[in-house]
Design an enzyme around this catalytic site. Sequence first.
Site, mmCIF file in Angstrom:
data_model
loop_
_atom_site.group_PDB
_atom_site.id
_atom_site.type_symbol
_atom_site.label_atom_id
_atom_site.label_comp_id
_atom_site.label_asym_id
_atom_site.label_seq_id
_atom_site.Cartn_x
_atom_site.Cartn_y
_atom_site.Cartn_z
ATOM 1 N N GLY A 59 0.792 -1.114 0.075
ATOM 2 C CA GLY A 59 0.061 -0.026 0.189
ATOM 3 C C GLY A 59 0.740 1.309 -0.111
ATOM 4 N N GLN A 82 3.327 10.118 0.768
ATOM 5 C CA GLN A 82 4.556 9.282 0.710
ATOM 6 C C GLN A 82 5.615 9.423 -0.200
ATOM 7 O OE1 GLN A 82 2.579 5.380 1.992
ATOM 8 N NE2 GLN A 82 4.508 5.292 3.202
ATOM 9 N N CYS A 134 5.916 0.174 7.527
ATOM 10 C CA CYS A 134 5.537 1.372 6.657
ATOM 11 C C CYS A 134 6.838 1.641 5.658
ATOM 12 C CB CYS A 134 5.246 2.498 7.464
ATOM 13 S SG CYS A 134 4.475 3.976 6.528
ATOM 14 N N LEU A 135 6.510 1.986 4.280
ATOM 15 C CA LEU A 135 7.919 2.401 3.554
ATOM 16 C C LEU A 135 8.455 3.647 3.997
ATOM 17 C CD1 LEU A 135 6.409 1.256 0.107
ATOM 18 C CD2 LEU A 135 8.038 0.083 1.417
ATOM 19 N N HIS A 169 -4.476 1.622 7.423
ATOM 20 C CA HIS A 169 -2.983 2.443 7.451
ATOM 21 C C HIS A 169 -2.809 3.425 6.508
ATOM 22 C CE1 HIS A 169 1.603 1.503 7.818
ATOM 23 N NE2 HIS A 169 1.424 2.278 6.923
ATOM 24 N N GLU A 170 -3.423 3.413 5.282
ATOM 25 C CA GLU A 170 -3.138 3.956 4.292
ATOM 26 C C GLU A 170 -3.995 5.503 4.360
ATOM 27 O OE1 GLU A 170 -0.775 3.803 2.748
ATOM 28 O OE2 GLU A 170 -0.475 1.563 3.026
ATOM 29 N N HIS A 227 -2.570 7.617 6.768
ATOM 30 C CA HIS A 227 -1.538 8.491 6.005
ATOM 31 C C HIS A 227 -2.272 9.607 5.715
ATOM 32 C CE1 HIS A 227 2.646 6.484 6.055
ATOM 33 N NE2 HIS A 227 1.792 5.395 5.474
HETATM 34 NI NI NI Z 1 2.663 3.509 5.647
#
Ligand code: NI
Length: 185
Positions: free
Chosen positions: A47, A52, A108-109, A150-151, A154
């Site tokens: 995701g 990001q 998380c990236l 989660h997304e 963000h």
């Molecule tokens: Ni994330």
Amino acid sequence: MARIRDIITIPDKLLKEASLPVERIDDEVRALLDDMLETMYEAPGIGLAAVQVGVPRRLITVDIAPREGDEPEEGEEPPPPPEPDPMFLINPEILWRSDEVKTYEEGCLSIPEYFADVERPAAVRVAYLDRDGEAREIEADGVLAVVLQHEIDHLDGTLFIDHLSRLKRDMVVKKFTKQARTKAL
Ligand code: NI
């Protein structure tokens, strides 16, 4: 041609900002979605939110389909050749959350190589616009429910570490802040 963008990491302040709604779904937005998908696949991740890649707009990409190189579960048949199954969500909104909760180990990236258990509603219903601007709704459980929450977090400037204890969160932020300083030298 989609291009791979740089993923920002903590303590970048942009990650703490709320993203703005997308008002017009045009070729520019679709090109950004394509870039996000490629960036997510390359990372690799399941995701990604636009913020990001440094664009604070309410856009996310998701693909939870198995990938090449994933190990089959013990006793399971090897999976068929993986087929990508991308989802593009524009202005997603959580309409309903289950009372039942579930704990899942998240990463998380934007917080590389850090993983921790997060408890969230086990199922959610999400309204969104797809890349053609069609209004859609999806009810999700399992890992898809985790990724969507989660997304969407963000987009409101919330990271998964914000769901942890203050002590754990402070530890992670401190570590990344120190790393960022070292890199800056
Ligand atoms: Ni994330």
